[in-house]
Write a protein that holds these residues in place. Structure first.
Motif, PDB file in Angstrom:
ATOM      1  N   ALA A 246      52.124  47.791  43.929  1.00 62.75           N
ATOM      2  CA  ALA A 246      51.090  47.091  44.704  1.00 62.75           C
ATOM      3  C   ALA A 246      51.597  45.741  45.203  1.00 62.75           C
ATOM      4  N   LYS A 247      52.265  44.997  44.328  1.00 60.76           N
ATOM      5  CA  LYS A 247      52.742  43.672  44.716  1.00 60.76           C
ATOM      6  C   LYS A 247      53.806  43.783  45.806  1.00 60.76           C
ATOM      7  N   ALA A 277      42.438  48.344  42.732  1.00 61.21           N
ATOM      8  CA  ALA A 277      41.107  48.769  42.301  1.00 61.21           C
ATOM      9  C   ALA A 277      41.149  49.346  40.893  1.00 61.21           C
ATOM     10  N   LYS A 278      42.276  49.958  40.527  1.00 61.46           N
ATOM     11  CA  LYS A 278      42.427  50.509  39.176  1.00 61.46           C
ATOM     12  C   LYS A 278      42.771  49.422  38.166  1.00 61.46           C
ATOM     13  N   PHE A 279      43.623  48.487  38.576  1.00 60.08           N
ATOM     14  CA  PHE A 279      44.123  47.469  37.648  1.00 60.08           C
ATOM     15  C   PHE A 279      43.124  46.345  37.401  1.00 60.08           C
ATOM     16  N   LYS A 280      42.397  45.965  38.442  1.00 62.62           N
ATOM     17  CA  LYS A 280      41.501  44.797  38.367  1.00 62.62           C
ATOM     18  C   LYS A 280      42.266  43.583  37.834  1.00 62.62           C
ATOM     19  N   ASP A 281      43.425  43.350  38.449  1.00 64.46           N
ATOM     20  CA  ASP A 281      44.314  42.259  38.039  1.00 64.46           C
ATOM     21  C   ASP A 281      44.067  41.045  38.930  1.00 64.46           C
ATOM     22  N   ALA A 282      43.905  39.879  38.320  1.00 69.65           N
ATOM     23  CA  ALA A 282      43.570  38.665  39.069  1.00 69.65           C
ATOM     24  C   ALA A 282      44.660  38.300  40.071  1.00 69.65           C
ATOM     25  N   LEU A 287      46.354  37.859  45.752  1.00 65.93           N
ATOM     26  CA  LEU A 287      47.320  38.146  46.815  1.00 65.93           C
ATOM     27  C   LEU A 287      46.669  38.927  47.948  1.00 65.93           C
ATOM     28  N   LEU A 288      45.813  39.877  47.584  1.00 64.83           N
ATOM     29  CA  LEU A 288      45.134  40.666  48.606  1.00 64.83           C
ATOM     30  C   LEU A 288      44.153  39.822  49.402  1.00 64.83           C
ATOM     31  N   ALA A 289      43.481  38.900  48.717  1.00 66.24           N
ATOM     32  CA  ALA A 289      42.517  38.038  49.405  1.00 66.24           C
ATOM     33  C   ALA A 289      43.202  37.200  50.476  1.00 66.24           C
ATOM     34  N   LYS A 290      44.457  36.813  50.218  1.00 70.48           N
ATOM     35  CA  LYS A 290      45.203  36.003  51.184  1.00 70.48           C
ATOM     36  C   LYS A 290      45.628  36.807  52.412  1.00 70.48           C
TER      37      LYS A 290
END
Length: 292
Positions: A246-247, A277-282, A287-290
């Motif tokens: 994902a990253k 969505a599976k990880f719910k990692d902050a 990163l996605l929000a950016k």
């Protein structure tokens, strides 16, 4: 994880692993710190206030609890008890780490210089290398990148294995990037990535590769960035590293956008969103929000 934090954690683990424990109580204190049972470590240490080793253990526990001022005092108390050998070097390094965390850079540099002096006096090459790198970190934080690079380069000459050499190369790449010498930054980051592929942890290799990709992209060498992210994506997939899939997708999408490939970027973002969505990692969520 940033390089400085990684270096400090590695140093603290070395202290725990190589401590010449004189009795079961010190082993108990060190183990409690290692297991993040900080209150227990402090309780044990306070029963042995006449021994420098326990003040070091207490200070590490206080650092773990973000009690910076108290940790500094514990490390200074350890030094006042005139320890020898590794304990003396550790006391100055740990004090320097706490001072650096508190942004008292001149004091941190002085502590690291003392640690370097005692490491060299005792022919402790590993700790001399760490001291040079910590001095470099302190210079880096205050924007003295040329001095920082000099310290990292001296540390590199003392490296004894690929892990240590990789650490040096990646630190040198950081300094070269700040000095706007992008080609040199890429050269050293690439060396670090290649060594970490062989001997580092998956996380270390992945983070170093992500940085390499960003360096290529900053140079507008988008093709090399694409290849870097492609290799990392395959590595993460083959090694069960969905977090880094994902990253990598997020970083790769940025590179695609820079090339005008909006569709390709969107596909990668969707891939990252599905994993996030599976990880719910902050970190992934931020990163996605950016990217919005």
């Amino acid at each position: 994880m940033n390089s400085k934090l990684t270096l400090i954690i590695l140093f603290n683990l070395l202290i725990i692993n190589e401590s010449m424990a004189k009795d079961a109580a010190l082993e108990t204190c060190d183990s409690a710190v290692k297991n993040q049972q900080y209150a227990q470590a402090i309780q044990v240490a306070e029963q042995h206030a006449s021994q420098a080793e326990f003040w070091l253990c207490k200070g590490r526990a206080q650092s773990g609890l973000a009690q910076n001022a108290a940790a500094q005092q514990s490390f200074k108390q350890a030094i006042s008890l005139k320890p020898t050998g590794l304990d003396l070097i550790s006391a100055h390094m740990l004090l320097g780490n706490a001072q650096l965390e508190a942004k008292v850079h001149d004091a941190a540099l002085e502590s690291y210089q003392q640690a370097l002096k005692f490491s060299e006096q005792q022919n402790m090459r590993r700790y001399a290398r760490i001291a040079h790198n910590l001095i470099g970190e302190a210079y880096f934080e205050i924007g003295q990148y040329a001095e920082s690079l000099k310290s990292f380069e001296v540390g590199e000459k003392l490296a004894m294995n690929d892990d240590e050499r990789a650490d040096s190369f990646i630190h040198e790449a950081m300094a070269y990037q700040k000095l706007q010498q992008v080609d040199k930054a890429i050269e050293h980051q690439l060396k670090g990535v290649m060594m970490l592929r062989k001997s580092g942890t998956p996380d270390q290799y992945a983070e170093a590769s992500l940085t390499l990709g960003k360096l290529f992209s900053a140079k507008k060498d988008y093709a090399s960035a694409d290849k870097t992210y492609q290799r990392l994506m395959e590595y993460a997939h083959d090694n069960g590293g969905e977090f880094y899939e994902a990253k990598t997708a997020i970083y790769w999408a940025e590179n695609k956008r820079a090339q005008g490939d909006v569709a390709g970027a969107q596909q990668l973002i969707q891939q990252a969103e599905a994993i996030a969505a599976k990880f719910k990692d902050a970190e992934l969520d931020e990163l996605l929000a950016k990217t919005k």
